[in-house]
Design a protein around this motif. Sequence first.
Motif, short mmCIF file in Angstrom:
data_model
loop_
_atom_site.label_atom_id
_atom_site.label_comp_id
_atom_site.label_asym_id
_atom_site.label_seq_id
_atom_site.Cartn_x
_atom_site.Cartn_y
_atom_site.Cartn_z
N LEU A 116 0.86 -1.19 0.00
CA LEU A 116 0.00 0.00 0.00
C LEU A 116 0.89 1.23 0.00
O LEU A 116 1.37 1.67 1.04
N ASP A 117 1.11 1.77 -1.21
CA ASP A 117 1.99 2.94 -1.33
C ASP A 117 1.17 4.21 -1.08
O ASP A 117 0.08 4.36 -1.58
N GLY A 118 1.76 5.09 -0.31
CA GLY A 118 1.09 6.37 -0.08
C GLY A 118 0.03 6.29 0.99
O GLY A 118 -0.92 7.06 1.01
N SER A 119 0.18 5.29 1.90
CA SER A 119 -0.91 5.06 2.87
C SER A 119 -1.15 6.27 3.77
O SER A 119 -2.23 6.39 4.35
N ILE A 209 6.09 16.79 -9.75
CA ILE A 209 7.26 16.76 -8.86
C ILE A 209 6.93 17.58 -7.62
O ILE A 209 6.12 18.51 -7.69
N ASN A 210 7.51 17.23 -6.50
CA ASN A 210 7.32 18.00 -5.27
C ASN A 210 8.24 19.21 -5.32
O ASN A 210 9.44 19.10 -5.07
N GLU A 211 7.70 20.36 -5.67
CA GLU A 211 8.54 21.55 -5.87
C GLU A 211 9.08 22.08 -4.54
O GLU A 211 9.92 22.96 -4.51
N ARG A 236 0.94 18.88 -11.73
CA ARG A 236 -0.03 18.03 -11.03
C ARG A 236 0.77 17.09 -10.13
O ARG A 236 1.55 16.27 -10.64
N TYR A 237 0.61 17.22 -8.80
CA TYR A 237 1.35 16.35 -7.87
C TYR A 237 0.41 15.91 -6.76
O TYR A 237 0.04 16.71 -5.91
N ILE A 238 -0.01 14.65 -6.82
CA ILE A 238 -1.02 14.17 -5.86
C ILE A 238 -0.36 13.74 -4.56
O ILE A 238 -0.97 13.71 -3.50
N GLY A 239 0.94 13.39 -4.65
CA GLY A 239 1.62 12.86 -3.47
C GLY A 239 1.32 11.39 -3.31
O GLY A 239 1.53 10.81 -2.25
N SER A 240 0.83 10.78 -4.35
CA SER A 240 0.57 9.34 -4.37
C SER A 240 1.05 8.84 -5.72
O SER A 240 0.45 9.09 -6.76
N LEU A 241 2.17 8.08 -5.68
CA LEU A 241 2.88 7.70 -6.91
C LEU A 241 1.97 7.02 -7.93
O LEU A 241 1.96 7.39 -9.11
N VAL A 242 1.18 6.05 -7.48
CA VAL A 242 0.36 5.29 -8.43
C VAL A 242 -0.66 6.20 -9.11
O VAL A 242 -0.89 6.12 -10.32
N ILE A 254 5.02 13.56 -17.09
CA ILE A 254 6.22 12.98 -16.48
C ILE A 254 6.12 13.11 -14.97
O ILE A 254 5.66 14.14 -14.45
N TYR A 255 6.51 12.05 -14.27
CA TYR A 255 6.60 12.07 -12.80
C TYR A 255 8.09 11.99 -12.47
O TYR A 255 8.82 11.15 -13.02
N ILE A 256 8.51 12.87 -11.57
CA ILE A 256 9.93 12.88 -11.18
C ILE A 256 10.05 12.82 -9.67
O ILE A 256 9.43 13.64 -8.97
N TYR A 257 10.76 11.81 -9.15
CA TYR A 257 11.22 11.88 -7.76
C TYR A 257 12.74 11.85 -7.83
O TYR A 257 13.33 10.80 -8.04
N PRO A 258 13.40 12.99 -7.68
CA PRO A 258 14.81 13.12 -8.02
C PRO A 258 15.76 12.78 -6.88
O PRO A 258 15.35 12.57 -5.73
N GLY A 266 17.28 9.53 -3.94
CA GLY A 266 15.85 9.82 -4.01
C GLY A 266 15.09 9.09 -2.93
O GLY A 266 15.67 8.62 -1.94
N LYS A 267 13.78 8.94 -3.10
CA LYS A 267 12.93 8.36 -2.05
C LYS A 267 12.37 7.00 -2.47
O LYS A 267 12.15 6.13 -1.62
N LEU A 268 12.13 6.81 -3.75
CA LEU A 268 11.39 5.62 -4.18
C LEU A 268 12.30 4.40 -4.27
O LEU A 268 13.50 4.51 -4.51
N ARG A 269 11.65 3.23 -4.09
CA ARG A 269 12.40 1.98 -4.05
C ARG A 269 12.49 1.36 -5.45
O ARG A 269 11.52 1.39 -6.21
N TYR A 272 10.35 -2.58 -5.94
CA TYR A 272 8.89 -2.73 -5.96
C TYR A 272 8.14 -1.43 -6.20
O TYR A 272 6.95 -1.34 -5.95
N GLU A 273 8.83 -0.42 -6.64
CA GLU A 273 8.14 0.79 -7.11
C GLU A 273 8.64 1.15 -8.51
O GLU A 273 7.91 1.02 -9.49
N ALA A 274 9.92 1.49 -8.62
CA ALA A 274 10.45 1.93 -9.92
C ALA A 274 10.40 0.83 -10.97
O ALA A 274 9.90 1.03 -12.08
P1 P6P Z 1 6.92 13.50 -0.99
C1 P6P Z 1 4.20 8.28 -0.88
O1 P6P Z 1 4.80 8.32 0.40
C2 P6P Z 1 5.30 8.18 -1.90
O2 P6P Z 1 6.03 7.02 -1.71
C3 P6P Z 1 4.72 8.25 -3.31
O3 P6P Z 1 3.51 7.59 -3.40
C4 P6P Z 1 4.62 9.73 -3.56
O4 P6P Z 1 4.69 10.08 -4.94
C5 P6P Z 1 5.83 10.28 -2.81
O5 P6P Z 1 6.15 9.33 -1.80
C6 P6P Z 1 5.53 11.60 -2.15
O6 P6P Z 1 6.74 12.00 -1.49
O7 P6P Z 1 8.33 13.57 -0.48
O8 P6P Z 1 6.71 14.40 -2.20
O9 P6P Z 1 5.86 13.70 0.07
#
Ligand code: P6P
Length: 330
Positions: A116-119, A209-211, A236-242, A254-258, A266-269, A272-274
């Motif tokens: 559950l990503d973004g719980s 992207i999270n500016e 557009r940044y929902i804060g939920s990757l999926v 484009i979605y960027i987590y740099p 970066g933050k993503l794994r 099981y994510e990338a």
């Molecule tokens: P930030 C949720 O925690 C997550 O793993 C992704 O679903 C989401 O895109 C990203 O982190 C949000 O991270 O640092 O912008 O709050």
Amino acid sequence: MGSPVGITLDRFIKSKQDDFPFASGELSQILRDIALASKIVNREINRAGLSNISGAYGSTNVQGEEQQNLDVVANIRFCRALTKGGEVCAIVSEEDDEVIDLQNSSGKYVVAMDPLDGSSNIDVNISIGTIFSIYRRVTPLGSPIQLEDVMQPGNKQVAAGYVLYGSSTMLVYTTGRGVNGFTYEHSLGEFFLSHPKMKAPLDGKIYSINEGLDSQIDEGLKQYIADCKAKNFSARYIGSLVADFHRNLLKGGIYIYPSTTKAPKGKLRLLYEANSLAFIAEQAGASASDGENRILDIIPDSLHQRTPLYIGSTEMVKTAEQTLREAKVH
Ligand code: P6P
């Protein structure tokens, strides 16, 4: 001849089984196990809202059960379904530091997943998702699970998918022959083919992207974001990757987590994510890199390693990579 829209997931999987003579239904079973678990998780998520209201003053939910974090609940549900299905011998989960050995000694497959990503978005009623990858184990059947079974590069995936628990619940997956999306009909408890042969627009005008990270990112990425703004793209940044990924896949973007100064990887794994989303992206004609290298070619060196992620419309990913390269030269 494509499958008719409205065919159930079960019928669709069965109709595609002939594509995998060697899989003799094993892969189909795993996909069914995942679909079953996602239906249960979907119900728990919907209930969570209610239980949170009543449970707000205590740690029990409406059924008087001990309130557990939904990502823990989701992890249990997926592990249980895959254990019972019998085809998977091990799981790498964001919820567990170590590899989960399902004791299915005849299981030929391994699953890497974020149950559950973004719980953290549940309490504010924002969409969340499950992300998964399926690999064939590389060590002999019945032998102890080895790290080489679970740390394979993304280009070895036999299948990948996600479940988006949004305004509607969707299951989107690929087995390497295109991407198909299914929408859940609660009243029937079935997923129905709603998005056959998904193809991402080659280009787009949405950047995610999270500016708030602006002070921590490379000059090249700052330049790319400035260029997006100069072209009047939409942020557009929902804060939920999926959720962000799914929208970009359908509409272009484009979605960027740099890489950042605080988190150079970066933050993503990766596992099981990338990797999972990169497989889907490429099967839908989109692209995924770490800003320089193709995600699917990255050789993992640890289970929960992170990676920067640039994923979405191919032209946008290419432009971002080029902007990063040019900034390094100057
Ligand atoms: P930030 C949720 O925690 C997550 O793993 C992704 O679903 C989401 O895109 C990203 O982190 C949000 O991270 O640092 O912008 O709050």
